[in-house]
Motif scaffolding. Structure first.
Motif, PDB file in Angstrom:
ATOM      1  N   GLU A   1      45.726  37.911  -6.508  1.00 12.60           N
ATOM      2  CA  GLU A   1      45.716  36.698  -7.324  1.00 12.60           C
ATOM      3  C   GLU A   1      44.774  35.644  -6.740  1.00 12.60           C
ATOM      4  OE1 GLU A   1      48.607  39.183  -8.576  1.00 12.60           O
ATOM      5  OE2 GLU A   1      48.818  38.241  -6.593  1.00 12.60           O
ATOM      6  N   TRP A   2      44.743  35.554  -5.404  1.00 12.71           N
ATOM      7  CA  TRP A   2      43.849  34.596  -4.764  1.00 12.71           C
ATOM      8  C   TRP A   2      42.383  34.931  -5.065  1.00 12.71           C
ATOM      9  CZ3 TRP A   2      41.814  30.459  -3.206  1.00 12.71           C
ATOM     10  CH2 TRP A   2      40.788  30.408  -2.258  1.00 12.71           C
ATOM     11  N   ASN A   3      42.024  36.196  -4.948  1.00 15.39           N
ATOM     12  CA  ASN A   3      40.642  36.588  -5.235  1.00 15.39           C
ATOM     13  C   ASN A   3      40.274  36.346  -6.695  1.00 15.39           C
ATOM     14  OD1 ASN A   3      39.934  37.482  -2.636  1.00 15.39           O
ATOM     15  ND2 ASN A   3      40.940  39.441  -2.955  1.00 15.39           N
ATOM     16  N   LEU A   4      41.251  36.513  -7.589  1.00 16.29           N
ATOM     17  CA  LEU A   4      41.005  36.279  -9.009  1.00 16.29           C
ATOM     18  C   LEU A   4      40.712  34.809  -9.278  1.00 16.29           C
ATOM     19  CD1 LEU A   4      40.938  37.213 -11.966  1.00 16.29           C
ATOM     20  CD2 LEU A   4      43.420  36.929 -12.032  1.00 16.29           C
ATOM     21  N   VAL A   5      41.560  33.928  -8.782  1.00 22.23           N
ATOM     22  CA  VAL A   5      41.358  32.498  -9.043  1.00 22.23           C
ATOM     23  C   VAL A   5      40.141  31.975  -8.291  1.00 22.23           C
ATOM     24  CG1 VAL A   5      42.837  31.593  -7.185  1.00 22.23           C
ATOM     25  CG2 VAL A   5      42.581  30.310  -9.299  1.00 22.23           C
ATOM     26  N   LYS A   6      39.850  32.546  -7.117  1.00 23.84           N
ATOM     27  CA  LYS A   6      38.662  32.122  -6.368  1.00 23.84           C
ATOM     28  C   LYS A   6      37.388  32.520  -7.107  1.00 23.84           C
ATOM     29  CE  LYS A   6      37.499  34.301  -2.572  1.00 23.84           C
ATOM     30  NZ  LYS A   6      37.402  34.772  -1.168  1.00 23.84           N
ATOM     31  N   THR A   7      37.358  33.733  -7.653  1.00 27.53           N
ATOM     32  CA  THR A   7      36.195  34.183  -8.427  1.00 27.53           C
ATOM     33  C   THR A   7      36.027  33.326  -9.676  1.00 27.53           C
ATOM     34  OG1 THR A   7      36.534  36.459  -7.657  1.00 27.53           O
ATOM     35  CG2 THR A   7      35.169  36.159  -9.613  1.00 27.53           C
ATOM     36  N   TYR A   8      37.136  33.021 -10.333  1.00 25.76           N
ATOM     37  CA  TYR A   8      37.091  32.176 -11.536  1.00 25.76           C
ATOM     38  C   TYR A   8      36.487  30.811 -11.205  1.00 25.76           C
ATOM     39  CZ  TYR A   8      38.869  28.828 -14.966  1.00 25.76           C
ATOM     40  OH  TYR A   8      38.976  27.810 -15.883  1.00 25.76           O
ATOM     41  N   CYS A   9      36.951  30.202 -10.104  1.00 24.47           N
ATOM     42  CA  CYS A   9      36.467  28.867  -9.749  1.00 24.47           C
ATOM     43  C   CYS A   9      35.014  28.876  -9.276  1.00 24.47           C
ATOM     44  CB  CYS A   9      37.367  28.269  -8.661  1.00 24.47           C
ATOM     45  SG  CYS A   9      39.000  27.796  -9.279  1.00 24.47           S
ATOM     46  N   SER A  10      34.589  29.967  -8.659  1.00 24.98           N
ATOM     47  CA  SER A  10      33.195  30.044  -8.217  1.00 24.98           C
ATOM     48  C   SER A  10      32.230  30.143  -9.397  1.00 24.98           C
ATOM     49  CB  SER A  10      33.007  31.245  -7.280  1.00 24.98           C
ATOM     50  OG  SER A  10      33.204  32.463  -7.982  1.00 24.98           O
ATOM     51  N   ARG A  11      32.696  30.724 -10.503  1.00 28.27           N
ATOM     52  CA  ARG A  11      31.855  30.863 -11.691  1.00 28.27           C
ATOM     53  C   ARG A  11      32.018  29.701 -12.658  1.00 28.27           C
ATOM     54  NH1 ARG A  11      32.770  36.433 -14.517  1.00 28.27           N
ATOM     55  NH2 ARG A  11      30.983  35.624 -15.673  1.00 28.27           N
ATOM     56  N   PHE A  12      33.110  28.968 -12.510  1.00 29.94           N
ATOM     57  CA  PHE A  12      33.486  27.918 -13.457  1.00 29.94           C
ATOM     58  C   PHE A  12      32.366  26.912 -13.746  1.00 29.94           C
ATOM     59  CE2 PHE A  12      35.346  23.832 -14.538  1.00 29.94           C
ATOM     60  CZ  PHE A  12      36.274  24.155 -15.520  1.00 29.94           C
ATOM     61  N   PRO A  13      31.712  26.329 -12.730  1.00 31.71           N
ATOM     62  CA  PRO A  13      30.723  25.271 -13.019  1.00 31.71           C
ATOM     63  C   PRO A  13      29.470  25.772 -13.729  1.00 31.71           C
ATOM     64  CG  PRO A  13      31.488  25.185 -10.738  1.00 31.71           C
ATOM     65  CD  PRO A  13      31.909  26.507 -11.287  1.00 31.71           C
ATOM     66  N   GLN A  14      29.130  27.058 -13.569  1.00 31.95           N
ATOM     67  CA  GLN A  14      27.879  27.560 -14.124  1.00 31.95           C
ATOM     68  C   GLN A  14      28.013  28.153 -15.530  1.00 31.95           C
ATOM     69  OE1 GLN A  14      28.899  28.769 -10.929  1.00 31.95           O
ATOM     70  NE2 GLN A  14      27.781  27.140  -9.870  1.00 31.95           N
ATOM     71  N   LEU A  15      29.233  28.454 -15.947  1.00 35.57           N
ATOM     72  CA  LEU A  15      29.413  29.160 -17.217  1.00 35.57           C
ATOM     73  C   LEU A  15      29.205  28.251 -18.424  1.00 35.57           C
ATOM     74  CD1 LEU A  15      32.589  31.342 -16.520  1.00 35.57           C
ATOM     75  CD2 LEU A  15      30.259  32.158 -16.864  1.00 35.57           C
TER      76      LEU A  15
END
Length: 266
Positions: A201-215
């Motif tokens: 779950e941590w890796n999922l939310v971390k990946t989501y947040c790392s992509r969030f600003p650029q999407l």
């Protein structure tokens, strides 16, 4: 004694470095905890005598053994349960450990589990033999990882808290969180529920947040819903009735909460 470091490789193949807590720091924390418990014990004993004195009835005096037995049981449960409850629900830290800056973790670098906390504290009875915690002190002094018997059986170690990193340049997601004025306190999650969230779950939310600003907005909305459906269900957070912005905010707060648990200073 010198403060040794220990390297741990987690099941997720992440290498972590911890500074072991030696005999001095563990003893200092234990003394603080014992002083606190001593105050509580004295208050309970005083309350017992006040109760007995205030109800000095002949029938009660003949039944003194019952309230005395209850008082002894209460004192035992508080003295044992104090360590068990605080270490599990406060991230491996009793009040004494928190003041000294140490905590209990598992050998694999993860937070203390309910079973580990129960076992290591149950075995305090053995570590305290023959008197004044003698066996536990000897074990901590001579063991290479400063483990007492409870730590050996439970698979735990006691380490120093990681010092806060120097403030560095904010990342894109940090700036977004700051811009929205979000804080971890904005989302209440039960400690028990939080412990069920794994590195997956941590890796999922971390990946989501790392992509969030650029999407782009459309892709971000779609990804937000996909991630929320997985994480909200696991975290016990209701999804229905939330706007897109509220879902994003909740995921960002969840990211901050899990970051404290899973992102270590290497």
């Amino acid at each position: 004694m010198n403060q040794e470091n220990v390297g741990i490789k987690t099941p997720e193949f992440v290498s972590l470095q911890f500074q072991l807590a030696g005999l001095g720091s563990r003893t200092a924390a234990f003394i603080i905890d014992q002083l606190l418990l001593m105050v509580v014990n004295i208050l309970i004993i005083v309350a017992f005598f006040l109760f007995m004195y205030g109800t000095a009835d002949i029938m009660l005096l003949e039944m003194t053994s019952l309230p005395l037995a209850i008082t002894i049981i209460v004192i035992f449960l508080i003295n044992w349960g104090y360590f068990f409850v605080f270490e599990f629900f406060s991230g491996g830290k009793t009040i004494g450990k928190k003041m000294i800056g140490i905590r209990v973790i598992q050998d694999n670098g993860h937070s203390l589990t309910l079973l580990s906390s129960f076992i290591r504290n149950l075995l305090r009875i053995i570590d305290s033999l023959p008197a004044n915690y003698f066996l536990g002190l000897i074990m901590i002094f001579f063991h290479s990882k400063h483990k007492r018997i409870g730590d050996l059986v439970a698979g735990t170690i006691v380490v120093h808290e990681r010092k806060a990193k120097k403030k560095k340049k904010l990342t894109a997601i940090d700036r977004e969180i700051e811009k929205r004025g979000l804080a971890k306190e904005d989302l209440l999650i039960e400690e028990w529920t939080l412990k069920t969230l794994s590195s997956k779950e941590w890796n999922l939310v971390k990946t989501y947040c790392s992509r969030f600003p650029q999407l782009p907005l459309e892709e971000r909305n779609e990804l937000t819903l996909q991630v929320a459906e997985i994480l909200f269900k696991k975290s016990g957070i209701p999804l229905e009735g939330k706007s897109g912005r509220e879902i994003e905010d909740t995921l960002l707060i969840l990211y901050m909460i899990l970051k404290d648990e899973w992102e270590f200073e290497l």
